[in-house]
Design an enzyme around this catalytic site. Structure first.
Site, PDB file in Angstrom:
ATOM      1  N   GLU A   1       9.316 -30.250  18.413  1.00  0.00           N
ATOM      2  CA  GLU A   1       9.478 -31.395  19.697  1.00  0.00           C
ATOM      3  C   GLU A   1      10.647 -32.355  18.927  1.00  0.00           C
ATOM      4  O   GLU A   1      10.478 -33.269  18.404  1.00  0.00           O
ATOM      5  CB  GLU A   1       8.209 -31.960  19.416  1.00  0.00           C
ATOM      6  CG  GLU A   1       7.928 -33.153  20.338  1.00  0.00           C
ATOM      7  CD  GLU A   1       6.777 -34.077  20.122  1.00  0.00           C
ATOM      8  OE1 GLU A   1       6.145 -34.759  21.225  1.00  0.00           O
ATOM      9  OE2 GLU A   1       6.327 -34.345  19.134  1.00  0.00           O
TER      10      GLU A   1
ATOM     11  N   GLU B   1      -2.774 -38.035  16.859  1.00  0.00           N
ATOM     12  CA  GLU B   1      -1.467 -37.935  16.221  1.00  0.00           C
ATOM     13  C   GLU B   1      -1.024 -39.390  15.904  1.00  0.00           C
ATOM     14  O   GLU B   1      -0.778 -40.152  16.728  1.00  0.00           O
ATOM     15  CB  GLU B   1      -0.395 -37.405  17.266  1.00  0.00           C
ATOM     16  CG  GLU B   1       0.964 -37.359  16.696  1.00  0.00           C
ATOM     17  CD  GLU B   1       2.016 -36.834  17.614  1.00  0.00           C
ATOM     18  OE1 GLU B   1       3.071 -36.287  16.976  1.00  0.00           O
ATOM     19  OE2 GLU B   1       1.829 -36.895  18.793  1.00  0.00           O
TER      20      GLU B   1
END
Length: 254
Positions: A234, A137
């Site tokens: 998130e 990520e």
């Protein structure tokens, strides 16, 4: 239909993970994901997943020491990095999690890229035995200064160099907006390398109901491009989680 996952690293994170899973089910989420669940009993987590019927999408490798934010791109730390990968894959296997996010760490070492790729090959070989995905990520430089992996394009280059089918990109819209924007076009360009999509309001990282990105438009547009996975919520709730869930109505049939 847009399927939404609750990231329990931020949502209901004051609760034991098993109870947070139950809260996510009550709130209408379709799946869950987490950050670092290692202090939680894996059997209890698996029981809560079975009870609610929610899949666990993924978890992160450990951050290491304070300020490191991962170990897998840090030269000289390969043994420790691979131990965190082993631990993450083991916990994922025990709980039925589908993916492990291998955290690169904070480093500007000249050989960090080589070290990261070697550790990712190790992770992919291990994950392949369990039919699991390895995610990387890119994180924005505002929130995590010095993190090794910062752009979508850098992540795509790493995936091409590693050359393993188990390796995919975590496309976090929050980080991607800060690091370049143009989210749909960039998703479209790299979609074959993307394994999971996350979102939060930009720049606040709070509930996705305001800010720079119209997620009620973007998420269906990404799905229309062929994305069949869950969208990971998130975000850092601005108050009680239950008081800030109105944004979900945009993705639910009337």
């Amino acid at each position: 239909m847009i399927r939404i996952s609750a990231n329990l690293g931020f949502l209901w994170n004051e609760l034991p993970l098993a109870d947070a899973i139950r809260k996510a089910r009550e709130a209408g989420f379709d799946a869950v994901e987490c950050h670092w669940p290692y202090g939680e009993d894996g059997d209890g987590v698996k029981a809560a997943l079975d009870e609610t019927g929610l899949p666990m999408l993924g978890l992160n490798t450990a951050k290491g020491q304070p300020g490191e934010f991962g170990l897998s791109a840090l030269p000289g730390r390969q043994e420790e990095a691979r131990a965190t990968i082993d631990k993450a894959v083991d916990y994922a296997t025990r709980t039925g999690a589908r993916a492990v996010h291998v955290m690169a760490g904070i480093t500007d070492a000249a050989d960090a890229g080589v070290v990261f790729r070697e550790n990712l090959v190790y992770a992919c070989e291990l994950a392949g035995r369990h039919h699991m995905t390895i995610l990387i990520e890119p994180l924005n430089t505002r929130d995590v200064p010095g993190y090794f992996l910062t752009t979508l394009e850098q992540a795509a280059d790493i995936i091409e160099r590693v050359g393993r089918m188990e390796l995919k990109i975590m496309f976090d819209c929050y980080h991607m907006q800060i690091m370049g924007g143009d989210l749909l076009a960039r998703y479209r360009h790299h979609r074959d390398a993307i394994g999971h999509v996350q979102f939060a309001a930009v720049p606040s990282r709070a509930e996705p109901g305001d800010g720079e990105v119209a997620f009620e438009w973007l998420l269906p547009a990404i799905a229309a491009e062929g994305y069949e996975g869950f969208f990971g919520a998130e975000y850092k709730p601005s108050g009680q989680v239950e008081d800030g869930l109105d944004w979900m109505k945009a993705f639910r049939p009337a």
